[in-house]
Design a protein around this motif. Structure first.
Motif, PDB file in Angstrom:
ATOM      1  N   VAL A  46      26.125  34.072  13.957  1.00 22.96           N
ATOM      2  CA  VAL A  46      26.675  32.807  14.468  1.00 22.96           C
ATOM      3  C   VAL A  46      28.058  33.049  15.073  1.00 22.96           C
ATOM      4  CG1 VAL A  46      27.590  30.552  13.766  1.00 22.96           C
ATOM      5  CG2 VAL A  46      25.352  31.284  12.962  1.00 22.96           C
ATOM      6  N   ALA A  47      28.897  33.807  14.386  1.00 17.56           N
ATOM      7  CA  ALA A  47      30.247  34.100  14.875  1.00 17.56           C
ATOM      8  C   ALA A  47      30.203  34.933  16.154  1.00 17.56           C
ATOM      9  CB  ALA A  47      31.044  34.825  13.795  1.00 17.56           C
ATOM     10  N   LYS A  48      29.293  35.896  16.218  1.00 14.82           N
ATOM     11  CA  LYS A  48      29.165  36.747  17.408  1.00 14.82           C
ATOM     12  C   LYS A  48      28.725  35.931  18.624  1.00 14.82           C
ATOM     13  CE  LYS A  48      26.636  40.771  19.183  1.00 14.82           C
ATOM     14  NZ  LYS A  48      25.618  41.816  18.864  1.00 14.82           N
ATOM     15  N   LEU A  49      27.775  35.049  18.413  1.00 18.06           N
ATOM     16  CA  LEU A  49      27.295  34.209  19.505  1.00 18.06           C
ATOM     17  C   LEU A  49      28.392  33.276  20.002  1.00 18.06           C
ATOM     18  CD1 LEU A  49      23.761  33.433  18.080  1.00 18.06           C
ATOM     19  CD2 LEU A  49      24.216  34.645  20.229  1.00 18.06           C
ATOM     20  N   ASP A  50      29.233  32.796  19.098  1.00 14.75           N
ATOM     21  CA  ASP A  50      30.349  31.940  19.499  1.00 14.75           C
ATOM     22  C   ASP A  50      31.309  32.704  20.398  1.00 14.75           C
ATOM     23  OD1 ASP A  50      31.905  29.442  19.314  1.00 14.75           O
ATOM     24  OD2 ASP A  50      33.361  30.706  18.262  1.00 14.75           O
ATOM     25  N   GLN A  51      31.574  33.963  20.078  1.00 13.07           N
ATOM     26  CA  GLN A  51      32.443  34.781  20.921  1.00 13.07           C
ATOM     27  C   GLN A  51      31.860  34.943  22.323  1.00 13.07           C
ATOM     28  OE1 GLN A  51      32.869  38.443  18.725  1.00 13.07           O
ATOM     29  NE2 GLN A  51      34.422  37.635  17.335  1.00 13.07           N
ATOM     30  N   ASN A  55      34.879  30.943  30.530  1.00  8.83           N
ATOM     31  CA  ASN A  55      35.884  31.316  31.519  1.00  8.83           C
ATOM     32  C   ASN A  55      35.309  31.462  32.917  1.00  8.83           C
ATOM     33  OD1 ASN A  55      37.949  31.495  29.538  1.00  8.83           O
ATOM     34  ND2 ASN A  55      37.280  33.554  28.985  1.00  8.83           N
ATOM     35  N   ASP A  56      33.985  31.592  33.011  1.00  8.98           N
ATOM     36  CA  ASP A  56      33.345  31.783  34.315  1.00  8.98           C
ATOM     37  C   ASP A  56      32.952  30.466  34.988  1.00  8.98           C
ATOM     38  OD1 ASP A  56      33.521  34.552  34.038  1.00  8.98           O
ATOM     39  OD2 ASP A  56      31.592  34.680  33.003  1.00  8.98           O
ATOM     40  N   LEU A  57      33.185  29.345  34.313  1.00 13.27           N
ATOM     41  CA  LEU A  57      32.856  28.051  34.904  1.00 13.27           C
ATOM     42  C   LEU A  57      33.944  27.610  35.874  1.00 13.27           C
ATOM     43  CD1 LEU A  57      31.472  26.186  31.756  1.00 13.27           C
ATOM     44  CD2 LEU A  57      30.162  27.161  33.648  1.00 13.27           C
ATOM     45  N   SER A  58      33.596  26.685  36.766  1.00 13.44           N
ATOM     46  CA  SER A  58      34.510  26.264  37.833  1.00 13.44           C
ATOM     47  C   SER A  58      35.465  25.162  37.395  1.00 13.44           C
ATOM     48  CB  SER A  58      33.700  25.781  39.034  1.00 13.44           C
ATOM     49  OG  SER A  58      32.942  24.621  38.702  1.00 13.44           O
ATOM     50  N   THR A  59      35.521  24.865  36.108  1.00 10.55           N
ATOM     51  CA  THR A  59      36.367  23.791  35.609  1.00 10.55           C
ATOM     52  C   THR A  59      36.904  24.154  34.232  1.00 10.55           C
ATOM     53  OG1 THR A  59      36.407  21.427  35.031  1.00 10.55           O
ATOM     54  CG2 THR A  59      34.384  22.617  34.547  1.00 10.55           C
ATOM     55  N   SER A  60      37.958  23.477  33.834  1.00  7.39           N
ATOM     56  CA  SER A  60      38.398  23.599  32.447  1.00  7.39           C
ATOM     57  C   SER A  60      37.351  22.931  31.562  1.00  7.39           C
ATOM     58  CB  SER A  60      39.759  22.916  32.255  1.00  7.39           C
ATOM     59  OG  SER A  60      39.641  21.517  32.479  1.00  7.39           O
ATOM     60  N   THR A  61      37.282  23.335  30.302  1.00 13.25           N
ATOM     61  CA  THR A  61      36.187  22.867  29.451  1.00 13.25           C
ATOM     62  C   THR A  61      36.707  22.267  28.146  1.00 13.25           C
ATOM     63  OG1 THR A  61      35.952  25.115  28.571  1.00 13.25           O
ATOM     64  CG2 THR A  61      34.510  24.484  30.406  1.00 13.25           C
ATOM     65  N   SER A  62      37.797  21.524  28.223  1.00 11.11           N
ATOM     66  CA  SER A  62      38.402  21.002  26.995  1.00 11.11           C
ATOM     67  C   SER A  62      37.474  20.035  26.266  1.00 11.11           C
ATOM     68  CB  SER A  62      39.733  20.318  27.313  1.00 11.11           C
ATOM     69  OG  SER A  62      39.553  19.283  28.269  1.00 11.11           O
ATOM     70  N   SER A  63      36.791  19.176  26.989  1.00 13.47           N
ATOM     71  CA  SER A  63      35.880  18.227  26.344  1.00 13.47           C
ATOM     72  C   SER A  63      34.641  18.936  25.803  1.00 13.47           C
ATOM     73  CB  SER A  63      35.463  17.136  27.337  1.00 13.47           C
ATOM     74  OG  SER A  63      36.560  16.353  27.711  1.00 13.47           O
ATOM     75  N   PHE A  64      34.093  19.840  26.583  1.00  8.62           N
ATOM     76  CA  PHE A  64      32.930  20.611  26.156  1.00  8.62           C
ATOM     77  C   PHE A  64      33.272  21.452  24.930  1.00  8.62           C
ATOM     78  CE2 PHE A  64      29.771  24.179  27.385  1.00  8.62           C
ATOM     79  CZ  PHE A  64      28.787  23.623  26.589  1.00  8.62           C
ATOM     80  N   GLN A  65      34.498  21.984  24.902  1.00  6.45           N
ATOM     81  CA  GLN A  65      34.923  22.815  23.772  1.00  6.45           C
ATOM     82  C   GLN A  65      34.920  22.020  22.471  1.00  6.45           C
ATOM     83  OE1 GLN A  65      35.962  26.353  23.854  1.00  6.45           O
ATOM     84  NE2 GLN A  65      35.367  25.846  21.768  1.00  6.45           N
ATOM     85  N   LYS A  66      35.261  20.748  22.532  1.00  5.55           N
ATOM     86  CA  LYS A  66      35.255  19.914  21.330  1.00  5.55           C
ATOM     87  C   LYS A  66      33.844  19.806  20.757  1.00  5.55           C
ATOM     88  CE  LYS A  66      39.234  17.082  22.682  1.00  5.55           C
ATOM     89  NZ  LYS A  66      39.677  15.722  23.072  1.00  5.55           N
ATOM     90  N   ILE A  67      32.858  19.697  21.635  1.00  9.17           N
ATOM     91  CA  ILE A  67      31.466  19.632  21.176  1.00  9.17           C
ATOM     92  C   ILE A  67      31.055  20.967  20.573  1.00  9.17           C
ATOM     93  CG2 ILE A  67      29.084  19.140  21.835  1.00  9.17           C
ATOM     94  CD1 ILE A  67      31.037  16.772  22.052  1.00  9.17           C
ATOM     95  N   LEU A  68      31.439  22.063  21.206  1.00  6.17           N
ATOM     96  CA  LEU A  68      31.116  23.387  20.676  1.00  6.17           C
ATOM     97  C   LEU A  68      31.756  23.601  19.308  1.00  6.17           C
ATOM     98  CD1 LEU A  68      31.548  25.531  23.933  1.00  6.17           C
ATOM     99  CD2 LEU A  68      29.399  24.812  22.861  1.00  6.17           C
ATOM    100  N   ASP A  69      33.002  23.141  19.154  1.00  9.99           N
ATOM    101  CA  ASP A  69      33.688  23.265  17.863  1.00  9.99           C
ATOM    102  C   ASP A  69      32.968  22.443  16.793  1.00  9.99           C
ATOM    103  OD1 ASP A  69      35.574  24.906  19.011  1.00  9.99           O
ATOM    104  OD2 ASP A  69      37.070  23.323  19.278  1.00  9.99           O
ATOM    105  N   PHE A  70      32.552  21.251  17.182  1.00  5.82           N
ATOM    106  CA  PHE A  70      31.806  20.384  16.248  1.00  5.82           C
ATOM    107  C   PHE A  70      30.519  21.061  15.803  1.00  5.82           C
ATOM    108  CE2 PHE A  70      28.223  17.338  16.051  1.00  5.82           C
ATOM    109  CZ  PHE A  70      28.552  16.691  14.868  1.00  5.82           C
ATOM    110  N   LEU A  71      29.816  21.686  16.736  1.00  8.03           N
ATOM    111  CA  LEU A  71      28.538  22.302  16.421  1.00  8.03           C
ATOM    112  C   LEU A  71      28.684  23.504  15.498  1.00  8.03           C
ATOM    113  CD1 LEU A  71      26.673  22.131  19.876  1.00  8.03           C
ATOM    114  CD2 LEU A  71      26.320  20.720  17.851  1.00  8.03           C
TER     115      LEU A  71
END
Length: 281
Positions: free
Chosen positions: A248-253, A260-276
């Protein structure tokens, strides 16, 4: 993390039209307290792309309907035979098997009608419908269900077998909202990266489920911990608990690197990833 406006939208879309026992059953399952992870992924990416989440309501509703239909059918006696879903009786226990089958069918077909209400061009609507079909259909989530049933008869299973199941059964419906967000936001160039993120996220999500299956109770999870008795392949049974947690930790990394390869900042998406990654149910 539920959004009341979206919950109201879901209920309205599920109850419109002629009243019936089947409609009661489909509404019962749809509104039965899900975490709305897939719509939240869609809404968070739309926000990061600079759009209001309401743009994604029809698409998010459609995806949630498809996800809920898959759970109704997955719980049936002919599949996993589970009596509990989201802390309440499964659809076939609250109603009956025939009504549950119809409720799942109704949610699936209604989903394609709802997504066409998206406020976008006809070309984009076609793209959304095409992706809903691809990711949820016979070469998507349903293929994962097929592999999952087949795996019950394997006598020499490996983690690669489980991984293939997870890529289709779980990852497809977690990738779908990402792809739909990119379509709605005119960011199709991000879709290849989002697909990679979706694969990693799907495997991570299912491995976490397998971990929770052995570390939490059915009451805490809100669903049956039936994988062992159903002879299901799980990460814990194949890798052990500690190695599953390390995975799980490796996949998160890997996911964090791909962001970083997306065309936008991902602050909102990151909150969902942190929740998951920190979820306990």
């Amino acid at each position: 993390m539920n959004n009341k406006d979206f919950e109201d939208y879901l209920r309205q879309q599920a109850t419109v039209g002629l009243p019936s026992r089947t409609k009661e059953a489909m509404t019962y399952s749809l509104m039965n307290g899900g975490k709305r992870i897939r719509p939240l992924i869609l809404f968070s990416l739309l926000k990061d792309y600079g759009f209001k989440e309401q743009l994604g309501y029809p698409c998010g509703c459609a995806i949630e309907m498809i996800h809920t239909y898959s759970l109704i059918h997955d719980d049936l006696p002919c599949m996993d035979d589970d009596d509990l879903r989201r802390g309440k009786p499964s659809c076939h226990k609250a109603y009956d098997e025939a009504t549950a089958v119809l409720a799942g069918d109704a949610l699936l077909t209604r989903a394609f009608q709802v997504v066409l209400e998206s406020q976008c061009s006809s070309e984009k609507k076609c793209a959304l419908v095409s992706n809903l079909t691809e990711y949820s259909g016979i070469d998507g989530m349903i293929y994962g269900q097929d592999l999952d049933m087949k795996a019950e008869t394997l006598t020499d299973a490996h983690f690669e077998d489980l991984q293939e199941i997870e890529v289709y059964k779980t990852a497809k419906l977690l990738t779908l909202p990402m792809v739909c967000a990119a379509i709605l936001a005119d960011k199709e160039q991000d879709i290849p990266v989002l697909k990679e993120i979706g694969v990693h996220l799907g495997i991570q999500f299912q491995v976490q489920d397998d971990i929770l299956d052995v570390t939490s109770s059915a009451t805490a999870l809100g669903k049956s911990t039936s994988d062992t008795q159903n002879n299901k392949l799980t990460a814990v049974s194949l890798l052990g608990l500690e190695e599953s947690q390390n995975l799980v930790a490796k996949l998160d990394q890997q996911i964090q690197s791909l962001l970083n390869d997306l065309s936008t900042s991902t602050s909102s998406f990151q909150k969902i990833l942190d929740f998951l990654i920190h979820r306990t149910c």
